[in-house]
Scaffold this motif. Structure first.
Motif, PDB file in Angstrom:
ATOM      1  N   TYR A   1       9.331  -1.262  -5.228  1.00  0.00           N
ATOM      2  CA  TYR A   1       8.894  -0.051  -4.529  1.00  0.00           C
ATOM      3  C   TYR A   1       9.990   1.006  -4.427  1.00  0.00           C
ATOM      4  O   TYR A   1      11.183   0.709  -4.479  1.00  0.00           O
ATOM      5  CB  TYR A   1       8.400  -0.408  -3.124  1.00  0.00           C
ATOM      6  CG  TYR A   1       7.145  -1.252  -3.127  1.00  0.00           C
ATOM      7  CD1 TYR A   1       5.924  -0.708  -3.514  1.00  0.00           C
ATOM      8  CD2 TYR A   1       7.174  -2.597  -2.768  1.00  0.00           C
ATOM      9  CE1 TYR A   1       4.767  -1.479  -3.536  1.00  0.00           C
ATOM     10  CE2 TYR A   1       6.028  -3.378  -2.782  1.00  0.00           C
ATOM     11  CZ  TYR A   1       4.826  -2.808  -3.169  1.00  0.00           C
ATOM     12  OH  TYR A   1       3.686  -3.576  -3.195  1.00  0.00           O
TER      13      TYR A   1
ATOM     14  N   GLY B   1       0.799  -1.220   0.000  1.00  0.00           N
ATOM     15  CA  GLY B   1       0.000   0.000   0.000  1.00  0.00           C
ATOM     16  C   GLY B   1       0.829   1.265   0.000  1.00  0.00           C
ATOM     17  O   GLY B   1       2.001   1.259  -0.292  1.00  0.00           O
ATOM     18  N   LYS B   2       0.180   2.358   0.388  1.00  0.00           N
ATOM     19  CA  LYS B   2       0.847   3.657   0.383  1.00  0.00           C
ATOM     20  C   LYS B   2       1.450   3.903   1.762  1.00  0.00           C
ATOM     21  O   LYS B   2       0.730   4.085   2.734  1.00  0.00           O
ATOM     22  CB  LYS B   2      -0.149   4.754   0.004  1.00  0.00           C
ATOM     23  CG  LYS B   2      -0.636   4.587  -1.429  1.00  0.00           C
ATOM     24  CD  LYS B   2      -1.645   5.644  -1.813  1.00  0.00           C
ATOM     25  CE  LYS B   2      -2.116   5.434  -3.235  1.00  0.00           C
ATOM     26  NZ  LYS B   2      -3.149   6.368  -3.641  1.00  0.00           N
TER      27      LYS B   2
ATOM     28  N   TYR C   1       6.593   1.501  -7.835  1.00  0.00           N
ATOM     29  CA  TYR C   1       5.160   1.185  -7.866  1.00  0.00           C
ATOM     30  C   TYR C   1       4.416   1.894  -6.737  1.00  0.00           C
ATOM     31  O   TYR C   1       4.805   1.808  -5.570  1.00  0.00           O
ATOM     32  CB  TYR C   1       4.979  -0.329  -7.761  1.00  0.00           C
ATOM     33  CG  TYR C   1       3.610  -0.813  -8.166  1.00  0.00           C
ATOM     34  CD1 TYR C   1       3.354  -1.216  -9.470  1.00  0.00           C
ATOM     35  CD2 TYR C   1       2.563  -0.867  -7.244  1.00  0.00           C
ATOM     36  CE1 TYR C   1       2.093  -1.670  -9.850  1.00  0.00           C
ATOM     37  CE2 TYR C   1       1.310  -1.315  -7.612  1.00  0.00           C
ATOM     38  CZ  TYR C   1       1.073  -1.714  -8.918  1.00  0.00           C
ATOM     39  OH  TYR C   1      -0.174  -2.147  -9.297  1.00  0.00           O
ATOM     40  N   LYS C   2       3.332   2.594  -7.102  1.00  0.00           N
ATOM     41  CA  LYS C   2       2.558   3.352  -6.098  1.00  0.00           C
ATOM     42  C   LYS C   2       1.057   3.045  -6.162  1.00  0.00           C
ATOM     43  O   LYS C   2       0.228   3.896  -5.829  1.00  0.00           O
ATOM     44  CB  LYS C   2       2.792   4.851  -6.291  1.00  0.00           C
ATOM     45  CG  LYS C   2       4.216   5.288  -5.955  1.00  0.00           C
ATOM     46  CD  LYS C   2       4.369   6.801  -6.028  1.00  0.00           C
ATOM     47  CE  LYS C   2       5.749   7.239  -5.597  1.00  0.00           C
ATOM     48  NZ  LYS C   2       6.801   6.860  -6.565  1.00  0.00           N
ATOM     49  N   ASP C   3       0.699   1.862  -6.635  1.00  0.00           N
ATOM     50  CA  ASP C   3      -0.688   1.376  -6.581  1.00  0.00           C
ATOM     51  C   ASP C   3      -1.654   2.119  -7.510  1.00  0.00           C
ATOM     52  O   ASP C   3      -2.862   2.118  -7.271  1.00  0.00           O
ATOM     53  CB  ASP C   3      -1.250   1.435  -5.143  1.00  0.00           C
ATOM     54  CG  ASP C   3      -0.505   0.509  -4.193  1.00  0.00           C
ATOM     55  OD1 ASP C   3       0.434  -0.174  -4.655  1.00  0.00           O
ATOM     56  OD2 ASP C   3      -0.839   0.481  -3.001  1.00  0.00           O
ATOM     57  N   THR C   4      -1.156   2.748  -8.571  1.00  0.00           N
ATOM     58  CA  THR C   4      -2.043   3.438  -9.512  1.00  0.00           C
ATOM     59  C   THR C   4      -2.204   2.606 -10.788  1.00  0.00           C
ATOM     60  O   THR C   4      -1.424   1.690 -11.060  1.00  0.00           O
ATOM     61  CB  THR C   4      -1.485   4.818  -9.912  1.00  0.00           C
ATOM     62  OG1 THR C   4      -0.323   4.632 -10.721  1.00  0.00           O
ATOM     63  CG2 THR C   4      -1.139   5.651  -8.688  1.00  0.00           C
TER      64      THR C   4
ATOM     65  N   GLU D   1      -7.266   2.310  -7.176  1.00  0.00           N
ATOM     66  CA  GLU D   1      -6.094   1.867  -6.414  1.00  0.00           C
ATOM     67  C   GLU D   1      -5.866   0.374  -6.671  1.00  0.00           C
ATOM     68  O   GLU D   1      -6.761  -0.447  -6.469  1.00  0.00           O
ATOM     69  CB  GLU D   1      -6.299   2.133  -4.920  1.00  0.00           C
ATOM     70  CG  GLU D   1      -5.039   1.894  -4.108  1.00  0.00           C
ATOM     71  CD  GLU D   1      -5.164   2.408  -2.678  1.00  0.00           C
ATOM     72  OE1 GLU D   1      -4.827   1.629  -1.759  1.00  0.00           O
ATOM     73  OE2 GLU D   1      -5.600   3.558  -2.476  1.00  0.00           O
TER      74      GLU D   1
ATOM     75  N   PRO E   1      -3.139  -2.504  -5.721  1.00  0.00           N
ATOM     76  CA  PRO E   1      -1.917  -3.002  -5.078  1.00  0.00           C
ATOM     77  C   PRO E   1      -1.096  -3.861  -6.049  1.00  0.00           C
ATOM     78  O   PRO E   1      -1.643  -4.431  -7.001  1.00  0.00           O
ATOM     79  CB  PRO E   1      -2.444  -3.831  -3.902  1.00  0.00           C
ATOM     80  CG  PRO E   1      -3.830  -3.333  -3.681  1.00  0.00           C
ATOM     81  CD  PRO E   1      -4.349  -2.911  -5.010  1.00  0.00           C
ATOM     82  N   TYR E   2       0.183  -3.983  -5.774  1.00  0.00           N
ATOM     83  CA  TYR E   2       1.109  -4.646  -6.697  1.00  0.00           C
ATOM     84  C   TYR E   2       0.698  -6.077  -7.025  1.00  0.00           C
ATOM     85  O   TYR E   2       0.717  -6.485  -8.188  1.00  0.00           O
ATOM     86  CB  TYR E   2       2.527  -4.619  -6.111  1.00  0.00           C
ATOM     87  CG  TYR E   2       3.548  -5.342  -6.966  1.00  0.00           C
ATOM     88  CD1 TYR E   2       3.866  -4.897  -8.253  1.00  0.00           C
ATOM     89  CD2 TYR E   2       4.190  -6.487  -6.490  1.00  0.00           C
ATOM     90  CE1 TYR E   2       4.805  -5.560  -9.042  1.00  0.00           C
ATOM     91  CE2 TYR E   2       5.131  -7.154  -7.262  1.00  0.00           C
ATOM     92  CZ  TYR E   2       5.430  -6.685  -8.530  1.00  0.00           C
ATOM     93  OH  TYR E   2       6.355  -7.347  -9.307  1.00  0.00           O
TER      94      TYR E   2
END
Length: 598
Positions: free
Chosen positions: A353, A2-3, A378-381, A316, A318-319
Motif C-alpha cells: 500500500y 480498502g480505500k 495498490y488501490k483496489d482497482t 473494486e 481488494p488486495y
C-alpha cells in the motif's frame, strides 16, 4: 484495507510490507558489507596488469569480481528500497547515496579487467578457457570478443569515459526543462474545480468522461510545449548527434546498429517490427472507427484516445481478492510456477500500500542474494490487479534466473525484460475474459486489452519509426529543426491512426515530452517484448505442459545466452515477422469481438 486516507509508514500492518530484514537485520550488518566492498575492490585492483599471467590468476580475479558485485548490488538495492519506503527519511537518503557511491567505486577499481582481457589474442584466451573453472565464463568471453572491434585503445576509452557527464547533458537538460521548469496551465475538472495540469495527472485528465476536460488538458499541455519547440528540437538534435558520434568512433555502420549491437540484436529485428505493423494498420483503423462510434462523436480527436469507451464500470478489487484472481489467471503455468507466486505472497516479497513519502508506481527489485521484491501502491482497482500480475512476472523471471544461473548470468537482458511480465498479464486477461459474462464488464476488459495493444505495440513502434527517421536524417547531413520534427511526427500519427480521426495540429508537439527519445533506440523493445509475450502466452494455452516447460526454460536461462537465442529456445523467433504478425492478428480478433458487442 480498502480505500483509506494516506497513512504514515508505521501505520501500515507489517504483513503488507516487504521483508527487508531478511537482507540485513540492522544497519551494522549493512556497514560490514560496505567494508567488504572497499577491501575487495582494493584487492582486485592489485591484479592490474597481471590478470593474464595464468589461468589461475584470471579465474581468481573473475571470481573475486563476481563476489564484489554480488555484495555491492545487495548494498545498493537495500539502500534504494529503504529510500523508496519513505524518501523523506534522511537516514534512508544516506544509505542510498553511500550505496551508489560504493557502486561507482567498485566500477572504477574493476574497470581494467575487460581492457586487459581484450589485449589478449582470442586464441590465447581460448587456451586459458580450457582450464578447469574458466569454462563457466565462455558466454561472457564470447560477448567481450564480439565487441572487440568496437573497443578503442585504453587512452581513447579513458577520454570517452571522461566525456560521460557531458554526453548526458542533452537528457539532463531535457529532464530539468520538462520536469522542473515548464509550468502547465490550470483548467477546470469534471466538477468545475481548478486543477493544474501536471505530468502525473495528464493521462488521467485525458481519461475523463467530460470531453471539455480532455480537450482543455490536451490543448493546455501541448500549447505550452509548442512555446519551447525550438529549444526541445536543439536538445534532441544534440542527443542524436552525441549517439551518432559514439557509434562512429566505435566503428558501427549506424547509430541503430551500435545500440542494438550491445544485445547482439540484428537491425532486421527493428525493421521487421515496423514493416509488420505497417502491414496491419487496418486493425488500428477499424479500432478507431469503433471508438468513434462508441463515444458517439461527430469527429474523433487525438484527445479522445484515452477515455474508456465503456462508461460507469467501477470494479473494486481488494488486495486479498486480487491475489486470488492473479493465482487463477496464472493456473496455465502449472504448479511449479504458482507455488513460487504463493511463496512470494507468504514470504512478504511485496510492499503493498501507499504511505506518505513512498515512491509512486510499481517495480520489481532486489538483488541476486535477496528476495525478488515488488513495490506496489495498490488501490483496489482492476489496473492494480494487472500491475500485481505484471510485477510478479518480473519477479518470477528474476527468481528462476537467480536460482538456476551463476551470478554472472543471473540477470536477463533488457531485450527480454518485459516478456515475462506481459505474458502474465495476457494469461490473466484470458482468464478474466473467459469468466466474465456481463456485457459491460466484458466490453471494459476488451477495451483495456486493446489499449495495451494500441499503446504498447502500435504507439511504441511509431516512436521507434520516428527515432529511425530522425537519426537517418542527421546521418545524411540534415538537421533536426522544430519544424522538421513536428512535420515528421504529425505525418506518422496520420499514418498510424488513419482517416477515421482528426489528427490535431498540436499532436505534432508530442515528441517534445517523450523522455524515451533520449534513451537511444530503447522503445522498440516494448513492442517486441509485448509481441513475444503474446506469442508465448498463446503457446502455453494451446500446448499445455510442453509449452510451459519451454517457457520455464526461458525464465531459467538468465543471460546465459544472447536474448534472441534465449527466446528461440522458448519457441519464439524474433528474427522473423511471425511473432509481431501473430500479436496483431489477435488484436484484429479482439477488434471484431468488441465490434459485435457494441
Amino acid at each position: 484495507m480498502g480505500k483509506i486516507k494516506l497513512q504514515e509508514r508505521e501505520e501500515i500492518p507489517v504483513e503488507y510490507t516487504w521483508d527487508l530484514e531478511s537482507m540485513y537485520k540492522n544497519e551494522k550488518e549493512w556497514e560490514k558489507d560496505c567494508e567488504k566492498v572497499k577491501n575487495l575492490s582494493e584487492d582486485i585492483f592489485n591484479y592490474k596488469g597481471k590478470i593474464l599471467s595464468s589461468s589461475k590468476v584470471l579465474l581468481e580475479v573473475l571470481k573475486k569480481r563476481d563476489e564484489l558485485y554480488r555484495i555491492v548490488s545487495k548494498i545498493f538495492s537495500y539502500g534504494n528500497m529503504k529510500l523508496d519506503e519513505d524518501s523523506r527519511k534522511s537516514k534512508s537518503q544516506i544509505l542510498y547515496n553511500k550505496g551508489l557511491g560504493l557502486y561507482v567505486y567498485a566500477q572504477e577499481k574493476t574497470s581494467f579487467i575487460v581492457p586487459e582481457i581484450l589485449s589478449a589474442e582470442e586464441d590465447e584466451l581460448k587456451g586459458l578457457l580450457k582450464e578447469e573453472g574458466l569454462c563457466l565464463y565462455k558466454q561472457y568471453f564470447d560477448d567481450i570478443f564480439r565487441s572487440k572491434k568496437h573497443v578503442l585503445s585504453t587512452e581513447e576509452e579513458t577520454l570517452l569515459a571522461q566525456m560521460g557527464e557531458i554526453a548526458d547533458s542533452p537528457e539532463n537538460i531535457f529532464s530539468m526543462m520538462s520536469n522542473a521548469d515548464i509550468k502547465f496551465p490550470v483548467i477546470k475538472d469534471e466538477e468545475g474545480k481548478d486543477v493544474e495540469i501536471t505530468h502525473g495527472n495528464f493521462i488521467p485528465l485525458l481519461e475523463s468522461k467530460d470531453r471539455n476536460v480532455r480537450k482543455a488538458a490536451f490543448e493546455g499541455l501541448y500549447t505550452t510545449y509548442n512555446k519551447f519547440n525550438n529549444t526541445f528540437a536543439a536538445m534532441l538534435n544534440g542527443n542524436v548527434k552525441k549517439n551518432i558520434f559514439f557509434g562512429k568512433v566505435r566503428k558501427y555502420p549506424s547509430s541503430l546498429s551500435a545500440s542494438l549491437g550491445q544485445n547482439n540484436v540484428a537491425v532486421d529485428v527493428y525493421d521487421n517490427l515496423i514493416k509488420s505493423v505497417h502491414n496491419n494498420l487496418k486493425f488500428m483503423y477499424k479500432y478507431i472507427d469503433i471508438r468513434k462510434k462508441a463515444l458517439n462523436v461527430d469527429e474523433l480527436h487525438m484527445y479522445d484516445l484515452y477515455t474508456p469507451i465503456v462508461k460507469n464500470i467501477d470494479i473494486e478489487i481488494p488486495y486479498e481478492e486480487g491475489k486470488d484472481i492473479v493465482l487463477k489467471g496464472l493456473e496455465p503455468l502449472g504448479s511449479e510456477y504458482r507455488d513460487i507466486v504463493k511463496k512470494g505472497f507468504k514470504d512478504r516479497w511485496i510492499d503493498v500500500y501507499e504511505n506518505r513519502g513512498k515512491r509512486s508506481g510499481g517495480y520489481s527489485g532486489g538483488s541476486y542474494d535477496s528476495k525478488p521484491y515488488i513495490l506496489l501502491n495498490y488501490k483496489d482497482t482492476l489496473n492494480d490487479v494487472f500491475t500485481l500480475a505484471h510485477e510478479m512476472g518480473h519477479s518470477l523471471h528474476s527468481y528462476f534466473s537467480r536460482e538456476n544461473q551463476p551470478f554472472i548470468y543471473g540477470n536477463y537482458s533488457i531485450f527480454v525484460a518485459e516478456v515475462a511480465s506481459t505474458c502474465n498479464e495476457a494469461l490473466l486477461m484470458n482468464y478474466l475474459l473467459n469468466n466474465t459474462h456481463e456485457k459491460e464488464k466484458k466490453l471494459y476488459l476488451l477495451n483495456h486489452y486493446m489499449e495495451q495493444f494500441r499503446t504498447t505495440l502500435y504507439r511504441q513502434t511509431m516512436f521507434a519509426e520516428f527515432e529511425k527517421i530522425i537519426y537517418e536524417e542527421v546521418e545524411k547531413g540534415g538537421s533536426l529543426t522544430g519544424e522538421y520534427l513536428n512535420k515528421t511526427y504529425k505525418e506518422l500519427n496520420e499514418k498510424y491512426y488513419g482517416p477515421g480521426i482528426v489528427v490535431d495540429d498540436l499532436i505534432a508537439n508530442e515528441w517534445e515530452r517523450i523522455p524515451h527519445f533520449y534513451y537511444n533506440f530503447y522503445v522498440f523493445q516494448y513492442a517486441t517484448g509485448f509481441s513475444a509475450a503474446i506469442y508465448l502466452s498463446q503457446m502455453i494455452l494451446k500446448e499445455g505442459k510442453s509449452g510451459v516447460d519451454r517457457y520455464l526454460r526461458f525464465l531459467k536461462s538468465g543471460s546465459s545466452d544472447y536474448p534472441i537465442n534465449v527466446l528461440k529456445n522458448a519457441g519464439v523467433d524474433m528474427t522473423t515477422e511471425e511473432p509481431v504478425n501473430n500479436a496483431l492478428a489477435l488484436f484484429g480478433k479482439l477488434v471484431d469481438e468488441i465490434d459485435e458487442l457494441i
